[in-house]
Write an enzyme that holds these catalytic residues in place. Structure first.
Site, PDB file in Angstrom:
ATOM      1  CE1 TYR B 294      10.250  11.207  80.301  1.00 63.12           C
ATOM      2  CE2 TYR B 294       8.506  12.690  79.584  1.00 63.12           C
ATOM      3  CZ  TYR B 294       9.200  12.071  80.600  1.00 63.12           C
ATOM      4  OH  TYR B 294       8.867  12.296  81.912  1.00 63.12           O
ATOM      5  CE1 TYR B 344       5.719  11.067  83.315  1.00 61.85           C
ATOM      6  CE2 TYR B 344       5.002  11.083  85.608  1.00 61.85           C
ATOM      7  CZ  TYR B 344       5.620  11.706  84.538  1.00 61.85           C
ATOM      8  OH  TYR B 344       6.129  12.977  84.695  1.00 61.85           O
TER       9      TYR B 344
END
Lengths: 319, 390
Positions: B294, B344
């Site tokens: 991440y 994103y």
């Protein structure tokens, strides 16, 4: 002031005015200097009055006056007290009234009327003498400036015993509006903390200039951020200690973007480690961001953010 | 006890385009992604009996079911903590399938995060409610510490101090992600790599983070179909087996602001996830051919490499500087370009890339992929997956 006291004051002022009117005309002090060319020249130049009859002897000789005369509007100039008011000035019947008004709170003054009448031109060498008559008092009046009294008087200028000019002068003596004792209500600070039963003690402490750390009333453990149950002994009995107010920057950031409501950028936020053994977050202020560093010694300060909120912040310890 | 590892699989993946302005509602994006994932799996809406998403998603499960034409639902669930939910949605789905609560569960995440509500913008309301989260935020928000970048920057500064890490070390992560994205046509930054100099010259967001340390903001949606491994084998695509799935929160955990634990240089919650993943799968770091880490902000990519055991504490900077996260490196990280490069989508697009790597269909395919490790949001209670080939 009560209504009765106000009425008493008014009566006293009006009675004084009556007495001062009855005093009649009071002669003052003659002009310090006789009417003279240098002062005329300065005045005429300042006013932009190029009439040669005031300054040019030759031209004046050929005029109806036959000689240099003073501009009539200069009449007050000759007898006006200088900056250095040294007592050469005689008292006038107006003085007592103005003093009484000052003493009653009518301290403000603004000229409202000035009417001059000229009977003849003054010549070089003459020394006019002012004579003042108190003419009247009226009020109280509500005005944009505040409540006040209009004060009127007359001055006659004499040369020898010949009146050469008259003036009616009026001022408003007023009570300046009271400055708001409260500063303008501040813009509400938009970043308010939520507060509940578990955290109220901290914010109450901030309001009193105390940096409070929750302490378990049973096992004594200190804890920040606080919570309702001691993680060490499950006690819900809690109290607090007041921190010494010093600490060390453990980490920090300098916020640049995006803009934050209620804040101007850049600003510094730090995690501050306290000698008591807990950490707390707050702004480092009164210090350029580039001078902030990990390990920096800081002490707490309190900043009023709006009418309600005070935040604990941190300043360099040496400052 | 029902055993999770290997009994379930991701059988389909789907996504919308990734953009800055989708021009459609979040619900429409969700429906489109779900259709795409079902098509990919070779399933129809009537095969779906479970839906899972993030608590932050604005599209209720029943709303998505109505749009897509899914009938009865026997399982629906939400996973909390922002992007920390990503792999957690797959965990919830896998648990439901493994226990027979549902047969086919779709996980989805859909938002207009760029054209709608932007997470990177300060929101004065986040500290206002006397909920446990509002109270937690109230120790930070009044001081203007209220954006994800700022919360992460606080950890980053301490991490730099502890290990001598520099902004350039963070920058190398951004450069690698953008290099990967440059060859991924689905990436927003396709064809637009950056240099370390450009990273260094980019404006400050919150020191020590530059603009290019922060992931982009995107509109888009991703959906994943989870079903039993047995069923997946009969479907259109080769299954990506769920070798391990875990959630994790650490002791003393806060949302993004766990500044009160002993150290600020690690991610204990990711440590929890990592230990569970290795235990469940029986694998270790050496068994992972590529990882999806991440990357909402660059510093936590370094921290994750350390926390998951790919290198020692404080060694990630050298791991990255030595090319370790490149496509041909020791551990290629985010071959799709990550959230810094591709989009994103709160971590869900990374799970889809992990599936492609298992299938061998990624545009930036890593050679010989057997196992892919995926992580979810960092700084928050989080989750992780190991996906494996048959």
């Amino acid at each position: 002031m009560t209504a009765t006291a106000e009425a008493d004051l008014h009566d006293r002022l009006m009675a004084l005015a009556e007495r001062q009117i009855a005093v009649g005309e009071v002669r003052g002090v003659a002009a310090a200097d006789p009417v003279n060319l240098p002062m005329i020249r300065h005045w005429a130049a300042a006013m932009g009055d190029a009439n040669p009859v005031y300054t040019d002897a030759e031209a004046a000789a050929g005029s109806a006056h036959g000689e240099i005369v003073a501009p009539p509007a200069m009449i007050q100039v000759w007898t006006m007290p200088g900056v250095d008011r040294d007592g050469r000035q005689a008292t006038t019947p107006v003085d007592d009234v103005l003093r009484a008004l000052d003493g009653s709170g009518y301290t403000g003054v603004v000229a409202t009327n000035c009417e001059q009448t000229y009977h003849r031109y003054l010549r070089l060498g003459e020394r006019p003498v002012p004579a003042t008559r108190f003419a009247g008092l009226s009020g109280p009046k509500r005005t944009a400036l505040g409540e006040g009294y209009f004060v009127t008087w007359n001055i006659t200028w004499y040369s020898q015993d010949e009146p050469v000019a008259d003036m009616l002068f009026r001022v408003l003596k007023f009570r300046p509006r009271e400055r708001k004792t409260k500063p303008e209500a501040r813009e509400p600070y938009p970043l308010k903390p939520a507060i509940n039963k578990d955290t109220a003690f901290f914010w109450e402490g901030v309001g009193r200039g105390e940096l409070r750390i929750q302490r378990c009333a049973d096992c004594g453990e200190l804890r920040h951020p606080p919570g309702p149950v001691c993680p060490s002994c499950r006690s819900v009995e809690r109290t607090h200690v007041v921190a010494s107010g010093v600490g060390e920057v453990y980490s920090y950031v300098v916020h640049h973007n995006p803009p934050v409501p209620g804040r101007s950028t850049p600003f510094v936020v730090a995690v501050v480690e306290l000698p008591e053994g807990v950490r707390i977050v707050g702004n480092v202020v009164d210090c350029p961001p580039e001078e902030v560093g990990i390990g920096m010694q800081v002490r707490v300060t309190y900043r009023q953010m709006d009418d309600e909120l005070i935040l604990p912040m941190w300043v360099p310890q040496e400052s | 006890m029902v055993s999770l590892p290997g009994s379930t699989a991701v059988a389909g993946i789907g996504a919308t385009e990734f953009s800055k302005q989708s021009g459609r509602s979040e619900l429409q994006l969700a429906a489109e992604a779900v259709f795409a994932a079902l098509d990919d799996a070779g399933l129809s809406p009537s095969d779906v009996d479970g839906l899972v998403t993030y608590t932050q998603d604005t599209n209720q499960e029943i709303a998505v079911a109505r749009e897509v034409g899914i009938g009865d639902l026997t399982f629906f669930s939400r996973v909390h903590y922002g992007g920390g939910a990503a792999c957690g949605t797959v965990l919830h789905a896998a648990m439901a399938v493994a226990t027979g609560v549902a047969e086919t569960v779709v996980c989805y995440r859909a938002f207009n995060e760029r054209s709608g509500r932007r997470f990177g913008q300060p929101d004065a309301r986040i500290g206002g409610e006397p909920s446990s989260q509002g109270l937690e935020m109230s120790w930070h928000v009044p001081y203007g510490l209220m954006t994800p970048a700022a919360w992460v920057a606080m950890f980053a500064r301490r991490y730099m101090h502890a290990y001598g890490v520099t902004s350039e070390d963070f920058g190398r992560v951004a450069v690698a992600m953008r290099r990967h994205a440059a060859t991924n046509p689905a990436a927003w930054f396709h064809g637009r790599p950056i240099t370390l100099e450009e990273h260094q010259a980019s404006k400050w967001i919150v020191e020590p983070l530059h603009l290019l340390d922060c992931c982009q903001e995107s509109d888009g949606a991703v959906a994943l179909v989870v079903t039993s491994a047995e069923r997946a084998r009969d479907l259109r695509r080769s299954p990506a087996l769920i070798g391990a799935a875990a959630q994790g929160a650490g002791a003393g955990q806060l949302m993004m602001t766990s500044y009160y634990r002993d150290e600020m240089t690690g991610l204990p919650e990711m440590g929890v996830v990592g230990r569970r993943l290795w235990e469940q799968s029986g694998l270790g770091p050496a068994d992972i051919q590529t990882a999806i880490l991440y990357d909402h902000f660059t510093p936590f990519v370094l921290t994750q490499l350390e926390e998951l055991g790919f290198c020692g504490r404080g060694e990630a900077r050298d791991f990255v500087a030595g090319g370790g996260i490149e496509i041909d490196g020791r551990l290629p990280v985010n071959p799709h370009g990550g959230q810094l490069g591709e989009a994103y989508i709160h971590g869900m697009n990374g799970i889809a890339e992990a599936v492609r790597q298992i299938r061998g269909t990624s545009v930036n395919q890593v050679a010989g992929v057997r196992n892919v490790l995926v992580t979810a949001g960092t700084g928050v209670p989080t989750s992780g997956l190991i996906l494996s080939a048959e």
